[in-house]
Design a protein around this motif. Structure first.
Motif, PDB file in Angstrom:
ATOM      1  N   THR A  52       0.833  -1.200   0.000  1.00 38.86           N
ATOM      2  CA  THR A  52       0.000   0.000   0.000  1.00 38.86           C
ATOM      3  C   THR A  52       0.867   1.248   0.000  1.00 38.86           C
ATOM      4  O   THR A  52       0.566   2.229  -0.687  1.00 38.86           O
ATOM      5  CB  THR A  52      -0.944  -0.007   1.225  1.00 38.86           C
ATOM      6  OG1 THR A  52      -1.735  -1.196   1.181  1.00 38.86           O
ATOM      7  CG2 THR A  52      -1.855   1.202   1.218  1.00 38.86           C
ATOM      8  N   PHE A  53       1.950   1.225   0.763  1.00 36.81           N
ATOM      9  CA  PHE A  53       2.896   2.344   0.819  1.00 36.81           C
ATOM     10  C   PHE A  53       4.229   1.805   0.324  1.00 36.81           C
ATOM     11  O   PHE A  53       5.169   1.600   1.072  1.00 36.81           O
ATOM     12  CB  PHE A  53       2.993   2.888   2.239  1.00 36.81           C
ATOM     13  CG  PHE A  53       3.764   4.168   2.346  1.00 36.81           C
ATOM     14  CD1 PHE A  53       3.283   5.343   1.799  1.00 36.81           C
ATOM     15  CD2 PHE A  53       4.982   4.203   3.000  1.00 36.81           C
ATOM     16  CE1 PHE A  53       3.995   6.518   1.896  1.00 36.81           C
ATOM     17  CE2 PHE A  53       5.704   5.385   3.104  1.00 36.81           C
ATOM     18  CZ  PHE A  53       5.212   6.543   2.553  1.00 36.81           C
ATOM     19  N   SER A  54       4.290   1.560  -0.962  1.00 41.56           N
ATOM     20  CA  SER A  54       5.400   0.854  -1.586  1.00 41.56           C
ATOM     21  C   SER A  54       6.680   1.673  -1.644  1.00 41.56           C
ATOM     22  O   SER A  54       6.667   2.837  -2.021  1.00 41.56           O
ATOM     23  CB  SER A  54       4.991   0.462  -3.012  1.00 41.56           C
ATOM     24  OG  SER A  54       6.097   0.063  -3.759  1.00 41.56           O
ATOM     25  N   GLN A  55       7.781   1.035  -1.299  1.00 42.97           N
ATOM     26  CA  GLN A  55       9.095   1.664  -1.393  1.00 42.97           C
ATOM     27  C   GLN A  55       9.364   2.119  -2.822  1.00 42.97           C
ATOM     28  O   GLN A  55       9.958   3.161  -3.055  1.00 42.97           O
ATOM     29  CB  GLN A  55      10.170   0.675  -0.934  1.00 42.97           C
ATOM     30  CG  GLN A  55      11.570   1.195  -1.023  1.00 42.97           C
ATOM     31  CD  GLN A  55      12.577   0.156  -0.561  1.00 42.97           C
ATOM     32  OE1 GLN A  55      12.232  -0.916  -0.076  1.00 42.97           O
ATOM     33  NE2 GLN A  55      13.843   0.470  -0.711  1.00 42.97           N
ATOM     34  N   ALA A  58       6.951   5.345  -3.221  1.00 41.61           N
ATOM     35  CA  ALA A  58       6.825   6.350  -2.164  1.00 41.61           C
ATOM     36  C   ALA A  58       7.459   7.666  -2.602  1.00 41.61           C
ATOM     37  O   ALA A  58       8.508   7.683  -3.245  1.00 41.61           O
ATOM     38  CB  ALA A  58       7.481   5.855  -0.879  1.00 41.61           C
ATOM     39  N   ASP A  59       6.807   8.753  -2.261  1.00 38.27           N
ATOM     40  CA  ASP A  59       7.312  10.091  -2.557  1.00 38.27           C
ATOM     41  C   ASP A  59       8.504  10.365  -1.651  1.00 38.27           C
ATOM     42  O   ASP A  59       8.338  10.480  -0.435  1.00 38.27           O
ATOM     43  CB  ASP A  59       6.195  11.109  -2.324  1.00 38.27           C
ATOM     44  CG  ASP A  59       6.621  12.543  -2.557  1.00 38.27           C
ATOM     45  OD1 ASP A  59       7.817  12.795  -2.809  1.00 38.27           O
ATOM     46  OD2 ASP A  59       5.740  13.420  -2.486  1.00 38.27           O
ATOM     47  N   GLU A  65       4.459  14.137   8.649  1.00 38.48           N
ATOM     48  CA  GLU A  65       3.163  14.825   8.660  1.00 38.48           C
ATOM     49  C   GLU A  65       2.407  14.586   7.356  1.00 38.48           C
ATOM     50  O   GLU A  65       1.193  14.433   7.359  1.00 38.48           O
ATOM     51  CB  GLU A  65       3.334  16.312   8.943  1.00 38.48           C
ATOM     52  CG  GLU A  65       3.754  16.611  10.375  1.00 38.48           C
ATOM     53  CD  GLU A  65       2.826  16.002  11.428  1.00 38.48           C
ATOM     54  OE1 GLU A  65       1.583  16.115  11.287  1.00 38.48           O
ATOM     55  OE2 GLU A  65       3.343  15.410  12.388  1.00 38.48           O
ATOM     56  N   GLY A  66       3.117  14.553   6.250  1.00 39.42           N
ATOM     57  CA  GLY A  66       2.487  14.243   4.969  1.00 39.42           C
ATOM     58  C   GLY A  66       1.929  12.837   4.952  1.00 39.42           C
ATOM     59  O   GLY A  66       0.854  12.585   4.410  1.00 39.42           O
ATOM     60  N   PHE A  67       2.644  11.906   5.563  1.00 41.44           N
ATOM     61  CA  PHE A  67       2.169  10.521   5.662  1.00 41.44           C
ATOM     62  C   PHE A  67       0.905  10.447   6.519  1.00 41.44           C
ATOM     63  O   PHE A  67      -0.038   9.745   6.191  1.00 41.44           O
ATOM     64  CB  PHE A  67       3.270   9.635   6.264  1.00 41.44           C
ATOM     65  CG  PHE A  67       2.814   8.245   6.603  1.00 41.44           C
ATOM     66  CD1 PHE A  67       2.629   7.300   5.612  1.00 41.44           C
ATOM     67  CD2 PHE A  67       2.573   7.885   7.931  1.00 41.44           C
ATOM     68  CE1 PHE A  67       2.208   6.012   5.928  1.00 41.44           C
ATOM     69  CE2 PHE A  67       2.153   6.599   8.249  1.00 41.44           C
ATOM     70  CZ  PHE A  67       1.971   5.666   7.237  1.00 41.44           C
ATOM     71  N   ARG A  74      -0.383  10.102  -1.932  1.00 40.95           N
ATOM     72  CA  ARG A  74       0.726  10.544  -2.764  1.00 40.95           C
ATOM     73  C   ARG A  74       1.549   9.360  -3.244  1.00 40.95           C
ATOM     74  O   ARG A  74       2.486   9.529  -4.005  1.00 40.95           O
ATOM     75  CB  ARG A  74       1.612  11.510  -1.966  1.00 40.95           C
ATOM     76  CG  ARG A  74       0.897  12.818  -1.681  1.00 40.95           C
ATOM     77  CD  ARG A  74       1.599  13.708  -0.693  1.00 40.95           C
ATOM     78  NE  ARG A  74       3.012  13.892  -0.904  1.00 40.95           N
ATOM     79  CZ  ARG A  74       3.762  14.620  -0.086  1.00 40.95           C
ATOM     80  NH1 ARG A  74       3.236  15.203   0.958  1.00 40.95           N
ATOM     81  NH2 ARG A  74       5.052  14.744  -0.301  1.00 40.95           N
ATOM     82  N   THR A  75       1.204   8.193  -2.774  1.00 43.27           N
ATOM     83  CA  THR A  75       1.912   6.981  -3.153  1.00 43.27           C
ATOM     84  C   THR A  75       0.901   5.982  -3.693  1.00 43.27           C
ATOM     85  O   THR A  75       0.039   5.520  -2.948  1.00 43.27           O
ATOM     86  CB  THR A  75       2.636   6.377  -1.931  1.00 43.27           C
ATOM     87  OG1 THR A  75       3.521   7.349  -1.388  1.00 43.27           O
ATOM     88  CG2 THR A  75       3.417   5.140  -2.310  1.00 43.27           C
TER      89      THR A  75
END
Length: 182
Positions: A52-55, A58-59, A65-67, A74-75
């Motif tokens: 879901t939050f892939s390396q 990932a931005d 805080e963005g996460f 954003r990812t």
């Protein structure tokens, strides 16, 4: 082929290993408590969360805080299905199926129409203490590396070219985590 081991870590093993084991143990205890002792459920969610939050996507400019924000993702999430989770984790398929059902009931995982699974923003919010425990582990390791390898710190900073060790131009001395050579 695995990740190449750094000879500096092997040379400083007596400093690195105790900090790693102590910090990792604290993190795993936090995981066990959060998941009521069900480490398999934690691993299933970790595998789904990794997609879901892939390396890979990932931005690199995103901060914590963005996460944490509820804004648009954003990812982009990568799909993963039940069989892939079982194959990757080594957990039997039926066990993975039960754990996913529990995670869906908790609202931490959502099943897509195509059968893929994604972690939810509810999981991100409700598991924030576990995310912070992970950050504590990473902070302990970063502090250790910064103090242990202080003389090399300028060469290790992001955006700067890394110094190549003499005689190691093509990774001749690199070892992999499987004991082979790179």
């Amino acid at each position: 082929m695995g990740i190449a081991m750094d000879d500096r870590i092997l040379a400083a093993f007596g400093k690195v290993w105790p900090v790693h084991v102590g910090s990792l143990t604290k993190f795993l205890i936090a995981c066990r408590k959060t998941f009521d002792g069900d480490i398999d459920m934690f691993l299933v969610l970790a595998v789904i969360g990794d997609r879901t939050f892939s390396q890979r996507h990932a931005d690199p400019e995103m901060d914590y805080e963005g996460f944490r924000s509820d804004g648009p993702a954003r990812t982009p999430a990568l799909d993963i299905n039940l069989r892939s989770i079982a194959d990757f984790s080594g957990i039997p398929r039926e066990t993975v199926r039960r754990k996913i059902n529990q995670l869906v009931k908790l609202g931490w995982v959502k099943k897509q129409r195509d059968g893929a699974f994604h972690a939810t923003s509810k999981a991100k919010k409700e598991l924030e203490p576990l995310t912070l425990a992970s950050i504590q582990y990473l902070s302990a390791m970063m502090q250790l590396f910064m103090t242990t390898f202080e003389a090399e710190a300028p060469a290790m900073q992001p955006g700067r070219p890394r110094k190549k060790a003499a005689g190691n131009r093509s990774g001749q001395n690199a070892r992999t985590d499987l004991g082979g050579t790179a």
